[in-house]
Write an enzyme that holds these catalytic residues in place. Sequence first.
Site, PDB file in Angstrom:
ATOM      1  N   GLN A  29       2.948   9.981   1.107  1.00  0.00           N
ATOM      2  CA  GLN A  29       4.247   9.321   1.201  1.00  0.00           C
ATOM      3  C   GLN A  29       5.158   9.671   0.038  1.00  0.00           C
ATOM      4  OE1 GLN A  29       2.215   5.342   2.052  1.00  0.00           O
ATOM      5  NE2 GLN A  29       4.189   5.129   3.098  1.00  0.00           N
ATOM      6  N   HIS A  58      -2.426   7.667   6.810  1.00  0.00           N
ATOM      7  CA  HIS A  58      -1.490   8.600   6.171  1.00  0.00           C
ATOM      8  C   HIS A  58      -2.226   9.836   5.652  1.00  0.00           C
ATOM      9  CE1 HIS A  58       2.250   6.420   6.371  1.00  0.00           C
ATOM     10  NE2 HIS A  58       1.730   5.355   5.787  1.00  0.00           N
ATOM     11  N   CYS A  74       6.193   0.171   7.377  1.00  0.00           N
ATOM     12  CA  CYS A  74       5.786   1.273   6.517  1.00  0.00           C
ATOM     13  C   CYS A  74       6.951   1.656   5.612  1.00  0.00           C
ATOM     14  CB  CYS A  74       5.365   2.454   7.382  1.00  0.00           C
ATOM     15  SG  CYS A  74       4.746   3.859   6.443  1.00  0.00           S
ATOM     16  N   LEU A  75       6.631   1.895   4.349  1.00  0.00           N
ATOM     17  CA  LEU A  75       7.670   2.302   3.412  1.00  0.00           C
ATOM     18  C   LEU A  75       8.319   3.628   3.825  1.00  0.00           C
ATOM     19  CD1 LEU A  75       5.911   1.412   0.042  1.00  0.00           C
ATOM     20  CD2 LEU A  75       7.659   0.097   1.260  1.00  0.00           C
ATOM     21  N   GLY A 124       0.828  -1.195   0.000  1.00  0.00           N
ATOM     22  CA  GLY A 124       0.000   0.000   0.000  1.00  0.00           C
ATOM     23  C   GLY A 124       0.862   1.244   0.000  1.00  0.00           C
ATOM     24  N   HIS A 165      -4.299   1.470   7.788  1.00  0.00           N
ATOM     25  CA  HIS A 165      -2.905   1.924   7.783  1.00  0.00           C
ATOM     26  C   HIS A 165      -2.718   3.034   6.738  1.00  0.00           C
ATOM     27  CE1 HIS A 165       1.574   1.284   8.007  1.00  0.00           C
ATOM     28  NE2 HIS A 165       1.454   1.887   6.834  1.00  0.00           N
ATOM     29  N   GLU A 166      -3.167   2.778   5.514  1.00  0.00           N
ATOM     30  CA  GLU A 166      -2.956   3.747   4.429  1.00  0.00           C
ATOM     31  C   GLU A 166      -3.808   4.995   4.611  1.00  0.00           C
ATOM     32  OE1 GLU A 166      -0.426   3.485   2.582  1.00  0.00           O
ATOM     33  OE2 GLU A 166      -0.012   1.401   3.109  1.00  0.00           O
TER      34      GLU A 166
END
Length: 176
Positions: free
Chosen positions: A39, A135, A89-90, A34, A131-132
């Site tokens: 991000q 953001h 997380c990226l 995701g 989660h996404e």
Amino acid sequence: MLRKVAQDITPEYEGLGQLIQDMFETLDSSDGIGLAAPQIGKSIRVVVIDLNVLSDDFPEYKDFRRAYINPHIIEIDENAPKESMDEGCLSIPGIHEAVSRTTRIHVQYMDEDFTPHDEWIEGYLARVMQHEFDHLDGKMFVDRISPFRKQMIKNKLKGMTQGKYECHYRTKPVRK
């Protein structure tokens, strides 16, 4: 950027199709599942999710690759169980922590054609969406861990802001 609340967009948003394609390419090259627009430096409500990599264990996610425009969690099913799972997380590579999330949420969003959707989502997809979508609201998974665990990773997080981390995908340093 990751601490700002992202803004809804309209169908006139210039270059949206290319942005979504680029986000999927970024996701693919970073082995993620995701990615939210904040991000990659865009304060807009766009998320891409690709769960196809999980299809061996979760056949329902075979060829699951979707973009979500202007997504919002409308309601959390308070009667649904919560599950604790490790999340990463990226945007903060190398850190994984247990996060407790509900297993069922009510979401509204638009697809790439700006067709509106109003759905109850369950299971692993509900976790990924939470989660996404966090953001998009200026939150990160580390905001949802215990104060003790936050204290334990404090130095790692501080090191990241100073460029002290390693990952296999390209990143941009934090600018102050």
